[in-house]
Design an enzyme around this catalytic site. Structure first.
Site, PDB file in Angstrom:
ATOM      1  N   HIS A 136      37.289  13.257  22.678  1.00 45.59           N
ATOM      2  CA  HIS A 136      38.704  13.180  22.279  1.00 45.59           C
ATOM      3  C   HIS A 136      39.556  13.177  23.535  1.00 45.59           C
ATOM      4  O   HIS A 136      40.014  14.228  24.003  1.00 45.59           O
ATOM      5  CB  HIS A 136      39.040  14.364  21.362  1.00 45.59           C
ATOM      6  CG  HIS A 136      40.417  14.312  20.765  1.00 45.59           C
ATOM      7  ND1 HIS A 136      40.771  15.022  19.638  1.00 45.59           N
ATOM      8  CD2 HIS A 136      41.535  13.644  21.132  1.00 45.59           C
ATOM      9  CE1 HIS A 136      42.038  14.793  19.350  1.00 45.59           C
ATOM     10  NE2 HIS A 136      42.534  13.957  20.257  1.00 45.59           N
ATOM     11  N   GLU A 158      45.898  18.309  12.669  1.00 49.21           N
ATOM     12  CA  GLU A 158      46.396  18.855  13.945  1.00 49.21           C
ATOM     13  C   GLU A 158      47.648  19.670  13.605  1.00 49.21           C
ATOM     14  O   GLU A 158      47.687  20.876  13.789  1.00 49.21           O
ATOM     15  CB  GLU A 158      46.716  17.719  14.922  1.00 49.21           C
ATOM     16  CG  GLU A 158      47.305  18.190  16.253  1.00 49.21           C
ATOM     17  CD  GLU A 158      47.710  17.041  17.186  1.00 49.21           C
ATOM     18  OE1 GLU A 158      47.812  15.897  16.702  1.00 49.21           O
ATOM     19  OE2 GLU A 158      47.944  17.304  18.386  1.00 49.21           O
ATOM     20  N   ASP A 163      42.001  15.909  25.176  1.00 49.86           N
ATOM     21  CA  ASP A 163      43.099  15.215  24.484  1.00 49.86           C
ATOM     22  C   ASP A 163      43.956  14.382  25.446  1.00 49.86           C
ATOM     23  O   ASP A 163      43.752  13.177  25.556  1.00 49.86           O
ATOM     24  CB  ASP A 163      43.949  16.212  23.694  1.00 49.86           C
ATOM     25  CG  ASP A 163      44.680  15.575  22.517  1.00 49.86           C
ATOM     26  OD1 ASP A 163      44.450  14.387  22.237  1.00 49.86           O
ATOM     27  OD2 ASP A 163      45.478  16.285  21.857  1.00 49.86           O
ATOM     28  N   ASP A 164      44.932  15.019  26.105  1.00 49.66           N
ATOM     29  CA  ASP A 164      45.826  14.327  27.051  1.00 49.66           C
ATOM     30  C   ASP A 164      45.932  15.191  28.310  1.00 49.66           C
ATOM     31  O   ASP A 164      46.965  15.848  28.540  1.00 49.66           O
ATOM     32  CB  ASP A 164      47.205  14.136  26.416  1.00 49.66           C
ATOM     33  CG  ASP A 164      47.132  13.314  25.139  1.00 49.66           C
ATOM     34  OD1 ASP A 164      47.015  12.095  25.236  1.00 49.66           O
ATOM     35  OD2 ASP A 164      47.156  13.923  24.052  1.00 49.66           O
TER      36      ASP A 164
HETATM   37  N1  HPA Z   1      47.838  13.736  18.399  1.00 50.59           N
HETATM   38  C1  HPA Z   1      48.322  12.588  17.917  1.00 50.59           C
HETATM   39  N2  HPA Z   1      48.513  11.529  18.671  1.00 50.59           N
HETATM   40  C2  HPA Z   1      48.240  11.601  19.962  1.00 50.59           C
HETATM   41  C3  HPA Z   1      47.757  12.756  20.511  1.00 50.59           C
HETATM   42  C4  HPA Z   1      47.527  13.875  19.687  1.00 50.59           C
HETATM   43  O1  HPA Z   1      47.081  14.969  20.089  1.00 50.59           O
HETATM   44  N3  HPA Z   1      47.581  12.497  21.824  1.00 50.59           N
HETATM   45  C5  HPA Z   1      47.942  11.226  22.046  1.00 50.59           C
HETATM   46  N4  HPA Z   1      48.344  10.671  20.909  1.00 50.59           N
HETATM   47 ZN    ZN Z   2      44.440  13.310  20.272  1.00 52.12          ZN
END
Ligand code: HPA
Ligand code: ZN
Length: 346
Positions: free
Chosen positions: A24, A207, A285-286
């Site tokens: 992810h 989420e 994630d990011d």
């Molecule tokens: N959630 C939804 N969209 C996203 C995310 C996330 O954590 N990161 C990048 N796009």
């Molecule tokens: Zn994500």
């Protein structure tokens, strides 16, 4: 394996050294401020921030949407195949340093095609970096095309059709962006088409959104993995199903902290989900926006939740189990993992 032989002082080194997969990671979310500024200069794009420090200080988020606004702005500097290559290559160097052996990487074509950057530019640039990562760093990887769920079904269909000529360069589709108010059902027909094309399917669900979105990601979209999924904890029947079917949840602790899904890392439910037999693992994630790549996520989460070597082993095994690779590859990683644990005293 003697997990008790590894004490808490020895644990951080083991967490960093152990082989792991990352399932992810949004490649646009690995774009560090320094690279944003370098690419802005190279492509003569004007940014709304004067310095790297000013941009980084804007990274104070209150929820998913407050992050997405700045994340899409950052991606606007990407224009040429080399830009996508440079971004992905920088990620692979970080992944290598964290002993990531395999990465399944999300990309958001609509963020780019809406700015008149072609699907070819995006996919070929990223794919070239994936090929080099295997050759030069020994990291295997695949790409997963994500649809932006705040955009229309029609736009997702168009995106999928544009990607068909590059079908050999990605393995599946995903669903990301603003979750609330955009349930998986909105993309039922697009995912059906993706399945017909032989693509794999994953989806962000639970989420910020309700457990109902996890049910429909599984039952309507036929997603094989759920990205995040932490809200499943509020639905006991769902938890039982996820455990029984070993549905992987690609959990991202530092992301959840930075987007205020949990007020404190100590409140994160990763340990609870692990103890209930769910196939959860740790992801970044990011990472450029949320304060850390894979090992930073492991270190902070283990410290906050008081996790031990046995948890580390289970998380690494789950990360292998959930990867879209064959059983022989999973077994080979398991052998590597065991050797690493033994070297660290287990
Ligand atoms: N959630 C939804 N969209 C996203 C995310 C996330 O954590 N990161 C990048 N796009
Ligand atoms: Zn994500």
């Amino acid at each position: 394996m003697n997990f008790d032989a590894i004490n808490s002082a020895q644990l951080p080194a083991l967490l960093c050294a152990m082989p792991k997969t990352e399932l992810h990671i949004h490649i646009e979310g690995s774009l560090e401020p320094e690279l944003i500024f370098a690419l802005a200069k190279r492509n003569q794009v004007r940014l709304n921030y004067a310095t790297v420090e000013e941009l980084r200080s804007a990274y104070a988020f209150t929820d998913l949407q407050s992050f997405l606004d700045i994340y899409y702005a950052g991606a606007s500097v990407l224009q040429h195949p080399q830009d996508f290559y440079d971004m992905a290559w920088a990620y692979f160097l970080r992944a290598k340093a964290d002993n990531v052996v395999h990465a399944e990487i999300f990309f958001d074509p609509q963020t780019h095609t809406e700015r008149k950057v072609s699907m070819r530019t995006v996919v070929t640039g990223l794919h070239h970096a994936c090929t080099d990562a295997k050759e030069k760093l020994g990291i295997s990887s695949s790409l997963i095309l994500c649809f932006l769920r705040h955009l229309s079904e029609e736009s997702a269909f168009e995106t999928l059709e544009q990607a068909i000529p590059f079908k050999d360069m990605f393995i599946g589709v995903g669903l990301d962006s603003s979750e609330r108010g955009h349930p998986p059902e909105k993309f039922e027909r697009v995912f059906k088409r993706a399945h017909q094309l032989g693509l794999k399917a994953v989806a962000h669900a639970g989420e910020e959104g309700p457990p109902a979105y996890i049910w429909s990601a599984l039952d309507v979209l036929k997603a094989e993995r759920i990205d995040h999924g932490v809200q499943a904890i509020h639905d006991e029947v769902l938890m039982q199903r996820l455990a029984m079917e070993r549905v992987p949840l690609t959990v991202c602790p530092l992301s959840n902290l930075k987007l205020c899904v949990f007020p404190n890392l100590k409140d994160h439910n990763l340990a609870q989900m692990l103890s209930q037999g769910l196939c959860v693992m740790i992801n970044s994630d990011d990472p450029a926006y949320f304060g850390g790549y894979m090992n930073e996520n492991f270190l902070q989460t283990f410290a906050a939740l008081n996790l031990n070597a046995s948890h580390a082993y289970q998380l690494a095994c789950n990360s292998f189990e959930a990867a879209f690779v064959d059983e022989a590859q999973k077994l080979a990683w398991r052998v590597q993992l065991d050797a690493c644990f033994q070297q660290h005293g287990a």
